[in-house]
Structure formats: structure tokens, C-alpha cells
Design a protein around this motif. Structure first.
Motif, PDB file in Angstrom:
ATOM      1  N   ALA A  38       0.841  -1.203   0.000  1.00  0.00           N
ATOM      2  CA  ALA A  38       0.000   0.000   0.000  1.00  0.00           C
ATOM      3  C   ALA A  38       0.874   1.249   0.000  1.00  0.00           C
ATOM      4  CB  ALA A  38      -0.942  -0.007   1.203  1.00  0.00           C
ATOM      5  N   TYR A  39       1.951   1.216   0.758  1.00  0.00           N
ATOM      6  CA  TYR A  39       2.852   2.369   0.822  1.00  0.00           C
ATOM      7  C   TYR A  39       3.517   2.610  -0.536  1.00  0.00           C
ATOM      8  CZ  TYR A  39       6.221   5.713   2.580  1.00  0.00           C
ATOM      9  OH  TYR A  39       6.948   6.858   2.791  1.00  0.00           O
ATOM     10  N   ILE A  40       3.894   1.547  -1.193  1.00  0.00           N
ATOM     11  CA  ILE A  40       4.495   1.683  -2.524  1.00  0.00           C
ATOM     12  C   ILE A  40       3.477   2.251  -3.501  1.00  0.00           C
ATOM     13  CG2 ILE A  40       5.382   0.380  -4.497  1.00  0.00           C
ATOM     14  CD1 ILE A  40       6.774  -1.452  -2.411  1.00  0.00           C
ATOM     15  N   TYR A  41       2.237   1.797  -3.402  1.00  0.00           N
ATOM     16  CA  TYR A  41       1.188   2.301  -4.293  1.00  0.00           C
ATOM     17  C   TYR A  41       1.005   3.805  -4.148  1.00  0.00           C
ATOM     18  CZ  TYR A  41      -0.785  -2.381  -5.202  1.00  0.00           C
ATOM     19  OH  TYR A  41      -0.989  -3.673  -5.586  1.00  0.00           O
ATOM     20  N   LEU A  49      -2.570   3.619   4.843  1.00  0.00           N
ATOM     21  CA  LEU A  49      -3.492   3.034   5.822  1.00  0.00           C
ATOM     22  C   LEU A  49      -4.943   3.187   5.370  1.00  0.00           C
ATOM     23  CD1 LEU A  49      -1.740   4.190   9.112  1.00  0.00           C
ATOM     24  CD2 LEU A  49      -1.799   1.875   8.164  1.00  0.00           C
ATOM     25  N   ASP A  50      -5.247   4.326   4.751  1.00  0.00           N
ATOM     26  CA  ASP A  50      -6.605   4.547   4.245  1.00  0.00           C
ATOM     27  C   ASP A  50      -6.966   3.534   3.156  1.00  0.00           C
ATOM     28  OD1 ASP A  50      -7.116   6.631   5.946  1.00  0.00           O
ATOM     29  OD2 ASP A  50      -6.746   8.207   4.450  1.00  0.00           O
ATOM     30  N   ILE A  51      -6.039   3.311   2.217  1.00  0.00           N
ATOM     31  CA  ILE A  51      -6.390   2.374   1.143  1.00  0.00           C
ATOM     32  C   ILE A  51      -6.455   0.939   1.668  1.00  0.00           C
ATOM     33  CG2 ILE A  51      -5.558   3.856  -0.718  1.00  0.00           C
ATOM     34  CD1 ILE A  51      -3.211   1.942  -1.070  1.00  0.00           C
ATOM     35  N   MET A  52      -5.663   0.627   2.689  1.00  0.00           N
ATOM     36  CA  MET A  52      -5.776  -0.700   3.301  1.00  0.00           C
ATOM     37  C   MET A  52      -7.147  -0.869   3.944  1.00  0.00           C
ATOM     38  SD  MET A  52      -2.063  -1.418   5.037  1.00  0.00           S
ATOM     39  CE  MET A  52      -2.581  -2.986   5.741  1.00  0.00           C
ATOM     40  N   GLN A  53      -7.610   0.174   4.619  1.00  0.00           N
ATOM     41  CA  GLN A  53      -8.916   0.116   5.268  1.00  0.00           C
ATOM     42  C   GLN A  53     -10.031  -0.022   4.230  1.00  0.00           C
ATOM     43  OE1 GLN A  53      -9.785   3.527   7.692  1.00  0.00           O
ATOM     44  NE2 GLN A  53     -11.574   2.571   8.606  1.00  0.00           N
ATOM     45  N   GLU A  54      -9.969   0.782   3.172  1.00  0.00           N
ATOM     46  CA  GLU A  54     -10.980   0.708   2.118  1.00  0.00           C
ATOM     47  C   GLU A  54     -10.945  -0.646   1.415  1.00  0.00           C
ATOM     48  OE1 GLU A  54     -13.484   2.763   1.313  1.00  0.00           O
ATOM     49  OE2 GLU A  54     -12.889   3.973   3.044  1.00  0.00           O
ATOM     50  N   ALA A  84      -5.999   2.847  -4.496  1.00  0.00           N
ATOM     51  CA  ALA A  84      -4.912   3.814  -4.669  1.00  0.00           C
ATOM     52  C   ALA A  84      -5.157   4.669  -5.904  1.00  0.00           C
ATOM     53  CB  ALA A  84      -3.567   3.092  -4.784  1.00  0.00           C
ATOM     54  N   SER A  85      -5.635   4.050  -6.957  1.00  0.00           N
ATOM     55  CA  SER A  85      -5.939   4.793  -8.176  1.00  0.00           C
ATOM     56  C   SER A  85      -7.007   5.852  -7.919  1.00  0.00           C
ATOM     57  CB  SER A  85      -6.408   3.822  -9.264  1.00  0.00           C
ATOM     58  OG  SER A  85      -6.691   4.506 -10.453  1.00  0.00           O
ATOM     59  N   LYS A  86      -8.009   5.510  -7.132  1.00  0.00           N
ATOM     60  CA  LYS A  86      -9.061   6.482  -6.779  1.00  0.00           C
ATOM     61  C   LYS A  86      -8.480   7.639  -5.977  1.00  0.00           C
ATOM     62  CE  LYS A  86     -12.855   3.144  -6.677  1.00  0.00           C
ATOM     63  NZ  LYS A  86     -13.808   2.419  -5.818  1.00  0.00           N
ATOM     64  N   VAL A  87      -7.626   7.322  -5.007  1.00  0.00           N
ATOM     65  CA  VAL A  87      -7.014   8.368  -4.187  1.00  0.00           C
ATOM     66  C   VAL A  87      -6.134   9.266  -5.053  1.00  0.00           C
ATOM     67  CG1 VAL A  87      -5.366   8.795  -2.309  1.00  0.00           C
ATOM     68  CG2 VAL A  87      -7.131   7.046  -2.044  1.00  0.00           C
ATOM     69  N   ILE A  88      -5.384   8.653  -5.952  1.00  0.00           N
ATOM     70  CA  ILE A  88      -4.521   9.433  -6.846  1.00  0.00           C
ATOM     71  C   ILE A  88      -5.364  10.347  -7.724  1.00  0.00           C
ATOM     72  CG2 ILE A  88      -2.967   9.255  -8.838  1.00  0.00           C
ATOM     73  CD1 ILE A  88      -1.835   6.685  -7.431  1.00  0.00           C
ATOM     74  N   ASP A  89      -6.449   9.825  -8.270  1.00  0.00           N
ATOM     75  CA  ASP A  89      -7.339  10.652  -9.084  1.00  0.00           C
ATOM     76  C   ASP A  89      -7.879  11.827  -8.283  1.00  0.00           C
ATOM     77  OD1 ASP A  89      -6.959   9.049 -11.290  1.00  0.00           O
ATOM     78  OD2 ASP A  89      -8.859   7.947 -11.051  1.00  0.00           O
ATOM     79  N   GLN A  90      -8.255  11.575  -7.031  1.00  0.00           N
ATOM     80  CA  GLN A  90      -8.751  12.656  -6.181  1.00  0.00           C
ATOM     81  C   GLN A  90      -7.670  13.700  -5.936  1.00  0.00           C
ATOM     82  OE1 GLN A  90     -10.052  10.546  -2.691  1.00  0.00           O
ATOM     83  NE2 GLN A  90     -12.097  10.135  -3.528  1.00  0.00           N
TER      84      GLN A  90
END
Length: 179
Positions: A38-41, A49-54, A84-90
Motif C-alpha cells: 500500500a505504501y508503494i502504491y 493506511l486509508d487504502i488498506m482500510q478501504e 490507490a488509483s481512486k485516491v490518486i485521481d482525487q
């Protein structure tokens, strides 16, 4: 990411049948590996941590769709990649709204002697699109076609991002590194 033990395979099978506690045990046993991925992503602790939770929430909803228990970690990492892709887009949208397209993450000018740490730091410092595609290709061993499907982007774009990401790594690390 090694092979699962017999007990871990049983946990995956139980999770597929709807046992949320078995899924929790699996995620707990593999927490360190999943956090690193997740950290690498995503490149920072809070978002990782957020993407792991999601991804955990999403996995609870869709664990029944996992066909092959031995692919559990790959399946879960694919869910994290989508998150991660969603977070990056945001983040991209937020940067555009802030009218700050030239944003770059600060780099640490000191070089570590440990080559793998240097490579990891260089990957993390890459543009979000390049980092994610390189991570999926090299760390998750996904093909260009699979990356295209996971990220919902054309294969040509995936190839371009791989090439540009490699070039950026070569410039950051120098020609002495074998990446």
C-alpha cells in the motif's frame, strides 16, 4: 509473497464462505506485507493506511468472488491498487483545483548504501501514475493487459507510463542501477 501454509489456505476457504473472522486473521497475518505494498502504491503512511482500510471493506463485500485461494494476496493487492488509483485521481483533481500542477514531493538528497532502499525511495518519488504502473508491473507481476484492466486505462497508456517511469528511475538513480 510466498506460498500459503495449510492453515492459511483453510482461513482463505473459510473467508470465501463468509467467515469475516477468518478474513481478519488472514489480513492480520499478512499486515506487514500489505502495508508495504500500500505504501508503494501511494507513497505516504496516512493514505496507505486509508487504502488498506478501504480495501478491507471492499474485500469483505467481495471475498466470495475469489476463485483460487492461493491468489488471495494478489487479489487483495489488486483491490488496494484500485483504491490507490481512486485516491490518486482525487489528489490530481485537488491539485488542479488548487491551481498547483507543478507539485512534486520533496526528495531526500542523501543516498543510502542499500540499493533496494534507494530504488524504493526513487519509486516513491515518481509521479503517481508512473509509480502505480511500475509497482503493479514489477512488484505484483501483472501484465500490461492486466494493469490496463485494473486501472481502467488503455494498454498504450500503460506502456507509455512504464517507459516514462523507467526513464525517470534511470535519471534519478543513474546508469549504475539495474532496474
Amino acid at each position: 509473497m510466498g506460498k500459503f501454509s495449510y492453515s492459511e489456505r483453510l482461513l482463505v476457504k473459510k473467508a470465501i464462505k463468509g467467515d469475516v473472522q477468518a478474513l481478519g486473521k488472514l489480513l492480520q497475518k499478512n499486515h506487514e506485507y500489505l502495508y508495504k505494498m500500500a505504501y508503494i502504491y501511494i507513497g505516504n503512511k496516512e493514505d496507505a493506511l486509508d487504502i488498506m482500510q478501504e480495501a478491507t471493506i471492499q474485500s469483505i463485500k467481495s471475498i466470495h468472488s475469489l476463485k483460487e485461494p492461493s491468489y488471495f494476496l494478489t487479489w487483495f493487492c489488486t483491490i488496494m491498487a484500485r483504491q490507490a488509483s481512486k485516491v490518486i485521481d482525487q489528489k490530481v483533481k485537488i491539485r488542479a483545483l488548487q491551481n498547483n500542477p507543478a507539485y512534486t514531493e520533496p526528495k531526500d538528497p542523501s543516498f543510502n548504501k542499500n540499493q533496494s532502499i534507494d530504488v524504493l525511495e526513487a519509486v516513491i518519488s515518481l509521479d503517481d501514475n508512473y509509480r502505480l504502473v511500475l509497482q503493479l508491473f514489477y512488484y505484483q507481476d501483472l501484465s500490461v493487459k492486466e494493469i490496463s484492466e485494473v486501472l481502467a486505462m488503455p494498454q498504450g497508456t500503460v506502456k507509455t507510463n512504464l517507459k516514462r517511469g523507467r526513464e525517470a528511475l534511470r535519471q534519478t538513480l543513474g546508469e549504475d542501477y539495474y532496474v
